[in-house]
Design an enzyme around this catalytic site. Structure first.
Site, mmCIF file in Angstrom:
data_model
loop_
_atom_site.group_PDB
_atom_site.id
_atom_site.type_symbol
_atom_site.label_atom_id
_atom_site.label_comp_id
_atom_site.label_asym_id
_atom_site.label_seq_id
_atom_site.Cartn_x
_atom_site.Cartn_y
_atom_site.Cartn_z
ATOM 1 N N ASP A 184 -4.970 -13.983 -2.093
ATOM 2 C CA ASP A 184 -4.270 -13.610 -0.866
ATOM 3 C C ASP A 184 -4.290 -14.840 0.029
ATOM 4 O O ASP A 184 -5.343 -15.248 0.535
ATOM 5 C CB ASP A 184 -4.963 -12.423 -0.168
ATOM 6 C CG ASP A 184 -4.423 -11.075 -0.647
ATOM 7 O OD1 ASP A 184 -3.598 -11.064 -1.581
ATOM 8 O OD2 ASP A 184 -4.823 -10.042 -0.079
ATOM 9 N N ASP B 75 2.339 1.974 3.342
ATOM 10 C CA ASP B 75 3.312 1.023 3.906
ATOM 11 C C ASP B 75 4.723 1.482 3.591
ATOM 12 O O ASP B 75 5.641 1.343 4.388
ATOM 13 C CB ASP B 75 3.194 -0.370 3.250
ATOM 14 C CG ASP B 75 1.822 -0.976 3.371
ATOM 15 O OD1 ASP B 75 1.079 -0.577 4.268
ATOM 16 O OD2 ASP B 75 1.511 -1.863 2.553
ATOM 17 N N GLU C 257 -10.934 -6.825 -4.130
ATOM 18 C CA GLU C 257 -10.755 -7.860 -3.091
ATOM 19 C C GLU C 257 -11.970 -7.899 -2.170
ATOM 20 O O GLU C 257 -12.225 -6.953 -1.425
ATOM 21 C CB GLU C 257 -9.487 -7.547 -2.290
ATOM 22 C CG GLU C 257 -9.208 -8.571 -1.209
ATOM 23 C CD GLU C 257 -7.872 -8.351 -0.510
ATOM 24 O OE1 GLU C 257 -6.910 -7.897 -1.166
ATOM 25 O OE2 GLU C 257 -7.793 -8.627 0.691
ATOM 26 N N HIS D 151 0.883 -1.168 0.000
ATOM 27 C CA HIS D 151 0.000 0.000 0.000
ATOM 28 C C HIS D 151 0.924 1.222 0.000
ATOM 29 O O HIS D 151 2.008 1.195 0.583
ATOM 30 C CB HIS D 151 -0.828 0.135 1.277
ATOM 31 C CG HIS D 151 -1.769 -1.000 1.589
ATOM 32 N ND1 HIS D 151 -1.365 -2.143 2.215
ATOM 33 C CD2 HIS D 151 -3.112 -1.115 1.401
ATOM 34 C CE1 HIS D 151 -2.426 -2.929 2.393
ATOM 35 N NE2 HIS D 151 -3.489 -2.335 1.908
ATOM 36 N N GLU E 127 -9.180 -13.661 -0.884
ATOM 37 C CA GLU E 127 -8.375 -13.959 0.315
ATOM 38 C C GLU E 127 -9.065 -15.049 1.138
ATOM 39 O O GLU E 127 -10.269 -14.975 1.393
ATOM 40 C CB GLU E 127 -8.203 -12.683 1.147
ATOM 41 C CG GLU E 127 -7.415 -12.910 2.427
ATOM 42 C CD GLU E 127 -6.929 -11.600 3.040
ATOM 43 O OE1 GLU E 127 -6.513 -10.689 2.286
ATOM 44 O OE2 GLU E 127 -6.970 -11.492 4.277
ATOM 45 N N ASP F 216 -0.831 -12.583 2.497
ATOM 46 C CA ASP F 216 -1.449 -11.509 3.281
ATOM 47 C C ASP F 216 -1.626 -12.096 4.680
ATOM 48 O O ASP F 216 -2.734 -12.406 5.107
ATOM 49 C CB ASP F 216 -2.783 -11.104 2.644
ATOM 50 C CG ASP F 216 -3.290 -9.781 3.190
ATOM 51 O OD1 ASP F 216 -2.785 -9.355 4.235
ATOM 52 O OD2 ASP F 216 -4.195 -9.192 2.567
ATOM 53 N N ASP G 93 -5.600 -13.667 9.875
ATOM 54 C CA ASP G 93 -4.477 -13.544 8.929
ATOM 55 C C ASP G 93 -3.292 -14.431 9.295
ATOM 56 O O ASP G 93 -2.138 -13.989 9.226
ATOM 57 C CB ASP G 93 -3.998 -12.083 8.862
ATOM 58 C CG ASP G 93 -4.953 -11.169 8.129
ATOM 59 O OD1 ASP G 93 -5.587 -11.627 7.166
ATOM 60 O OD2 ASP G 93 -5.056 -9.987 8.514
HETATM 61 C C1 XLS Z 1 -7.389 -6.582 4.697
HETATM 62 C C2 XLS Z 1 -7.004 -6.821 3.314
HETATM 63 C C3 XLS Z 1 -5.869 -5.947 2.803
HETATM 64 C C4 XLS Z 1 -5.842 -5.992 1.292
HETATM 65 C C5 XLS Z 1 -5.142 -4.840 0.649
HETATM 66 O O1 XLS Z 1 -8.118 -7.354 5.307
HETATM 67 O O2 XLS Z 1 -6.692 -8.160 3.152
HETATM 68 O O3 XLS Z 1 -4.684 -6.364 3.370
HETATM 69 O O4 XLS Z 1 -5.292 -7.186 0.826
HETATM 70 O O5 XLS Z 1 -5.673 -3.613 0.987
HETATM 71 NI NI NI Z 2 -5.829 -9.067 1.446
HETATM 72 NI NI NI Z 3 -7.438 -9.583 5.097
#
Ligand code: XLS
Ligand code: NI
Ligand code: NI
Length: 442
Positions: free
Chosen positions: A299, A107, A235, A104, A271, A342, A312
């Site tokens: 992800d 980041d 996403e 990002h 994800e 991720d 995560d």
């Molecule tokens: C948060 C998301 C974030 C995205 C990118 O839950 O997974 O990390 O992948 O903004």
């Molecule tokens: Ni993500």
């Molecule tokens: Ni996430």
């Protein structure tokens, strides 16, 4: 400047399945190993993420950071710290041997006192990242703009009641998409972190949906205007941070893209832990995206079955990932997408080597899952069963129904006059599950 934060670790190499259990190395992942005629590295396209790995100090709502992250020390010059972080990040990516990373804007470069300062800081860091990429050969899987962290976005970016917040988010996305293009990014991601609501009592849901549709149309227009060749990805996530997020799952996004005439412009970044938060499996979300022709990227992480939030964690179930990779392979594989970790360490994993153990283990899980999925594809037991189960639709009556050549009236006549009474057939579920298990325990 070249970092030696991970001085205890050499470049990770393949040690094989029989290596000493303590050895830090790949048991299964071999980038050049061929699977179904393609290199393992090219199937999996691994990426490490900047945010969880380098921007999270190990804090939670109950306690302070636990991790040793000198580039997050308070009081230092924020740009000097950002450069230190970049050095450590690229030391990590190259020692790990991932071909890609993701970031990002916030980041990689700290937010400034105003838009111009933030943008100038990002440009400086993008120049530095370009040099690091050149030096290490690590590429960019995707870039994205953080439109959820700053208080201005508390009520969303595109779906904010204030059009000036929409404008600010649009400015940020323009800049970050151009930065992503400069770095040769393969994709650009939009995760609607706060594009949703906390309560319907203060929300005009229909208007917010139109705002998001407009925003995503502007993003697609700009992509064509600047000739960015990467794929635009949305996403999904059903909630967290907001109570309800509009991009809740693959099916919801597909309906949204159809409504705003954007199905050709966007694909999906799925994800694992977001799928499970939505009450779906990762396998289901991939299969749905493949069915609609909108699978983009993945992800990789996992939740915890006893927790209802986005933990995560690093993926570690070969069974779950085998089923996911089976769907990916059946869908023709990842084109511009990849497997981005991720994922975040647990708070007690305080040694610098823990970051390597986490990623190496996850890469091995996915490599093993890829090999298993390839066996399932090659042996074709599952495919054979499915083909046989639907064969009635490939000709005769099924084909006529599908082609619109039958009506309720004609079908009524067929059933009554033909005395038709279909018999149930076994769905074979347990037998097929045994087949998958036989592959898992080979
Ligand atoms: C948060 C998301 C974030 C995205 C990118 O839950 O997974 O990390 O992948 O903004
Ligand atoms: Ni993500
Ligand atoms: Ni996430």
């Amino acid at each position: 400047m070249s970092s030696s934060f991970f001085s205890d670790v050499d470049a990770i190499s393949f040690v094989g399945r029989d290596a000493d259990p303590d050895a830090l190395g790949f048991r299964v992942y071999e980038p050049d190993r061929m699977v179904l005629g393609k290199r393992m590295e090219d199937h999996l396209r691994f990426s490490a993420c900047y945010w969880h790995t380098f921007c999270w100090p190990g804090d939670d709502v109950f306690g302070d950071g636990t991790l040793d992250r000198p580039w997050q020390a308070s009081g230092g010059d924020p740009m000097a710290l950002a450069h230190m972080k970049l050095d450590v990040a690229f030391e990590f990516f190259s020692k790990l041997g991932v071909p890609f990373f993701c970031f990002h804007d916030r980041d990689i470069a700290p937010e400034g006192d105003n838009y111009r300062e933030s943008a100038a800081r990002l440009d400086e860091m993008i120049d530095a990242a370009a040099a690091k990429m050149e030096e290490t050969d690590v590429q960019l899987l995707w870039g994205t703009a953080n439109l959820f962290g700053h208080p201005r976005y508390a009520a969303g970016a595109a779906t904010n009641p204030d059009p000036y917040v929409f404008a600010y988010g649009a400015a940020q996305v323009k800049h970050v998409m151009e930065a992503t293009q400069r770095l040769g990014g393969a994709n650009y991601v939009l995760w609607g972190g706060r594009e949703g609501y906390e309560t319907l009592l203060n929300t005009d849901l229909r208007r917010e949906s139109d705002q998001l549709g407009r925003f995503l149309s502007l993003v697609a227009e700009h992509k064509h205007k600047i000739g960015f060749e990467g794929t635009l990805l949305i996403e999904p996530k059903p909630h967290e941070p907001t109570k309800h997020q509009y991009d809740s799952d693959v099916a919801a996004i597909y309906a949204f893209l159809q409504k705003y005439d954007l199905t050709d412009e966007y694909r999906i970044n799925i994800e694992v832990n977001h799928a499970t938060l939505a009450g779906k499996s990762f396998q289901h979300e991939i299969a749905t995206a493949v069915a609609h022709g909108i699978l983009g990227s993945l992800d990789a992480n996992r939740g915890d079955p006893q927790n209802g939030w986005d933990t995560d964690q690093f993926p570690n179930s070969v069974e779950e990932m085998t089923l996911a990779l089976y769907e990916v392979l059946r869908g023709g594989g990842l084109s511009t997408g990849g497997f981005n970790f991720d994922a975040r360490l647990r708070r007690q994993s305080v040694d610098p080597t823990d970051l390597f153990h986490a990623h190496v283990g996850a890469m091995d899980v996915l490599a093993e899952s890829l090999i298993n999925a390839a066996v399932l594809i090659e042996d074709s037991t599952l495919k054979g069963f499915v083909d046989d189960r639907y064969k009635g639709w490939t000709g005769g009556l099924g084909a006529e129904i599908a082609a619109g050549k039958q009506s309720l009236e004609s079908l009524h006549a067929l059933v009554t006059e033909g005395g038709i009474e279909p018999k149930p057939r076994s769905g074979g579920q347990e037998m097929l599950e045994n087949r998958v298990n036989a592959v898992l325990r080979r």
